[in-house]
Write a protein that holds these residues in place. Structure first.
Motif, mmCIF file in Angstrom:
data_model
loop_
_atom_site.group_PDB
_atom_site.id
_atom_site.type_symbol
_atom_site.label_atom_id
_atom_site.label_comp_id
_atom_site.label_asym_id
_atom_site.label_seq_id
_atom_site.Cartn_x
_atom_site.Cartn_y
_atom_site.Cartn_z
ATOM 1 N N THR A 27 0.817 -1.216 0.000
ATOM 2 C CA THR A 27 0.000 0.000 0.000
ATOM 3 C C THR A 27 0.849 1.264 0.000
ATOM 4 O OG1 THR A 27 -0.134 -0.015 2.429
ATOM 5 C CG2 THR A 27 -1.882 -1.141 1.218
ATOM 6 N N GLU A 28 2.175 1.101 -0.024
ATOM 7 C CA GLU A 28 3.061 2.264 0.078
ATOM 8 C C GLU A 28 4.072 2.335 -1.054
ATOM 9 O OE1 GLU A 28 3.834 3.253 4.579
ATOM 10 O OE2 GLU A 28 3.984 1.075 4.302
ATOM 11 N N VAL A 29 3.687 1.881 -2.236
ATOM 12 C CA VAL A 29 4.596 1.944 -3.376
ATOM 13 C C VAL A 29 4.918 3.402 -3.701
ATOM 14 C CG1 VAL A 29 2.719 1.899 -5.072
ATOM 15 C CG2 VAL A 29 4.993 1.158 -5.743
ATOM 16 N N LEU A 30 6.175 3.674 -4.040
ATOM 17 C CA LEU A 30 6.640 5.011 -4.407
ATOM 18 C C LEU A 30 7.027 4.998 -5.876
ATOM 19 C CD1 LEU A 30 7.538 7.814 -2.915
ATOM 20 C CD2 LEU A 30 9.836 6.954 -3.401
ATOM 21 N N VAL A 31 6.586 6.011 -6.631
ATOM 22 C CA VAL A 31 6.903 6.076 -8.054
ATOM 23 C C VAL A 31 7.908 7.197 -8.315
ATOM 24 C CG1 VAL A 31 4.658 5.149 -8.746
ATOM 25 C CG2 VAL A 31 4.959 7.632 -8.560
ATOM 26 N N PRO A 32 8.661 7.113 -9.400
ATOM 27 C CA PRO A 32 9.579 8.189 -9.761
ATOM 28 C C PRO A 32 8.843 9.530 -9.856
ATOM 29 C CG PRO A 32 10.035 6.254 -11.089
ATOM 30 C CD PRO A 32 8.778 5.948 -10.323
ATOM 31 N N SER A 33 9.488 10.579 -9.394
ATOM 32 C CA SER A 33 8.991 11.967 -9.339
ATOM 33 C C SER A 33 8.187 12.249 -8.080
ATOM 34 C CB SER A 33 8.146 12.361 -10.567
ATOM 35 O OG SER A 33 6.809 11.902 -10.465
ATOM 36 N N GLU A 34 7.761 11.212 -7.344
ATOM 37 C CA GLU A 34 6.942 11.417 -6.148
ATOM 38 C C GLU A 34 7.800 11.851 -4.956
ATOM 39 O OE1 GLU A 34 3.644 9.012 -3.398
ATOM 40 O OE2 GLU A 34 4.644 8.003 -5.074
ATOM 41 N N ILE B 255 12.059 12.494 0.904
ATOM 42 C CA ILE B 255 12.717 11.761 -0.178
ATOM 43 C C ILE B 255 12.006 12.009 -1.501
ATOM 44 C CG2 ILE B 255 13.584 9.949 1.352
ATOM 45 C CD1 ILE B 255 11.292 8.162 0.366
ATOM 46 N N ARG B 256 12.734 11.805 -2.588
ATOM 47 C CA ARG B 256 12.174 11.976 -3.930
ATOM 48 C C ARG B 256 12.486 10.741 -4.768
ATOM 49 N NH1 ARG B 256 8.795 15.707 -6.201
ATOM 50 N NH2 ARG B 256 9.945 17.332 -5.082
ATOM 51 N N SER C 52 5.332 17.329 -8.221
ATOM 52 C CA SER C 52 5.939 16.247 -9.007
ATOM 53 C C SER C 52 6.201 16.668 -10.446
ATOM 54 C CB SER C 52 5.027 15.014 -8.986
ATOM 55 O OG SER C 52 4.973 14.457 -7.693
ATOM 56 N N LEU C 53 5.263 17.396 -11.047
ATOM 57 C CA LEU C 53 5.443 17.791 -12.441
ATOM 58 C C LEU C 53 6.571 18.807 -12.591
ATOM 59 C CD1 LEU C 53 4.599 17.527 -15.337
ATOM 60 C CD2 LEU C 53 2.777 19.199 -14.935
ATOM 61 N N MET C 54 6.646 19.765 -11.681
ATOM 62 C CA MET C 54 7.731 20.749 -11.751
ATOM 63 C C MET C 54 9.083 20.068 -11.586
ATOM 64 S SD MET C 54 6.156 24.030 -9.682
ATOM 65 C CE MET C 54 7.595 25.040 -9.982
ATOM 66 N N TRP C 55 9.145 19.069 -10.692
ATOM 67 C CA TRP C 55 10.401 18.343 -10.510
ATOM 68 C C TRP C 55 10.735 17.543 -11.768
ATOM 69 C CZ3 TRP C 55 11.905 13.302 -10.792
ATOM 70 C CH2 TRP C 55 13.197 13.007 -10.324
ATOM 71 N N ALA C 56 9.719 16.913 -12.382
ATOM 72 C CA ALA C 56 9.949 16.079 -13.559
ATOM 73 C C ALA C 56 10.524 16.886 -14.724
ATOM 74 C CB ALA C 56 8.640 15.411 -13.993
#
Length: 293
Positions: free
Chosen positions: A59-66, A135-136, A207-211
């Motif tokens: 239930t705690e998966v982390l995706v890139p940019s998050e 974290i990112r 997330s979008l600004m970081w991406a």
């Protein structure tokens, strides 16, 4: 499917008797995609890193940019933090432990290590008890070998990236559509009533600004996905005031997105997910407007 099976003694992040789970199916500006990464996926000869590993539940998966904030307070996880800061260039791996069905006669639980994500420590706030660690997610990784279990997990990881199309420009129109949809969703989301402690910037915008940024971290470029791949993941962020069922749907989308190896396919899925969220937020705004009369 990017996973590694192994045995592990009881972890504080999991119940002492793990539940048996089924595997899951398994201000913004115009964007112009300029590929900077090689067209590669995991291969035995890929670049590898030895890094601390921090396990979580499905239930705690982390995706890139998050972006995610952790409260670490146990001695072993504070030791993991110190190694990441001092020896691992502020990197470690966030991954999911998926309990797998094995012979009930075995005393140790067995797990599959899935959905690994290389993370960068953006900020640490020391507390009287432990630390708050921001974290990112950077990019997906596969754990190919475990090096130690105590005082914390450590292993060897290799990068996992999408296979880019021969004509990369095909991604540009789809990326633009996802970005425009995210801008529309963000415009609606900021109109929703939110708790006073809620951040002024939505997680979608963050997330979008970081991406879209040029990454300024010291790591092999093979671990950094293309900008288009990052944008495809940026859409998978929670909306303010999401219900439990909406958060569950988000987790399912994240799990599916982490398994995909095609950027265009993920962009299509993300676009539909954002459109569904736009409809959901618009409905909530309509109800909010009626209640305010």
């Amino acid at each position: 499917m990017t996973c590694t099976a192994f045995n592990l003694t009881t972890s504080p992040l999991l119940p002492s008797r793990p539940t048996r789970l089924r595997n899951p199916h398994p201000t913004l500006h115009p964007f112009c995609f300029t590929p900077k990464q090689k067209r590669c996926r995991f291969s035995p000869n890929a670049t590898s890193l030895d890094l601390p590993l921090l396990p979580f539940t499905l239930t705690e998966v982390l995706v890139p940019s998050e972006c995610k904030t952790l409260h670490l307070y146990e001695a072993r996880y504070l030791a993991l933090l110190e190694e990441s800061l001092s020896k691992s260039k502020k990197f470690f791996v966030h991954f999911v432990l998926d309990p797998i069905v094995v012979d009930d006669s075995l005393e140790e639980a067995s797990f599959a290590a899935r959905n690994g994500c290389l993370v960068f420590i953006e900020n640490v706030e020391r507390l009287e008890v432990g630390a708050l660690v921001c974290i990112r997610g950077i990019g997906r990784v596969k754990i190919i070998k475990f090096l130690q279990a105590d005082p914390y997990l450590k292993g060897v990881v290799v990068p996992v990236q999408d296979t880019l199309p021969d004509n990369i420009s095909r991604l540009n129109p789809k990326v633009m559509l996802v970005k425009e949809a995210l801008c529309s969703l963000n415009s609606l989301e900021i109109k929703l009533k939110a708790p006073k402690e809620a951040p002024l910037q939505t997680q979608i915008t963050n997330s979008l600004m970081w991406a879209e940024k040029e990454l300024q971290v010291d790591c092999d470029e093979a671990f950094f996905p293309s900008s288009a791949e990052h944008v495809s993941f940026a859409a998978l962020q929670p909306v303010s005031g999401s219900s439990q069922s909406e958060l569950l749907k988000l987790q399912q989308e994240k799990l599916k997105a982490m398994e995909l190896k095609d950027t265009m396919h993920r962009l299509d899925s993300s676009l539909q997910f954002v459109k569904d969220n736009i409809s959901m937020v618009a409905a909530k705004l309509a109800i909010q407007s009626v209640e305010m009369k």
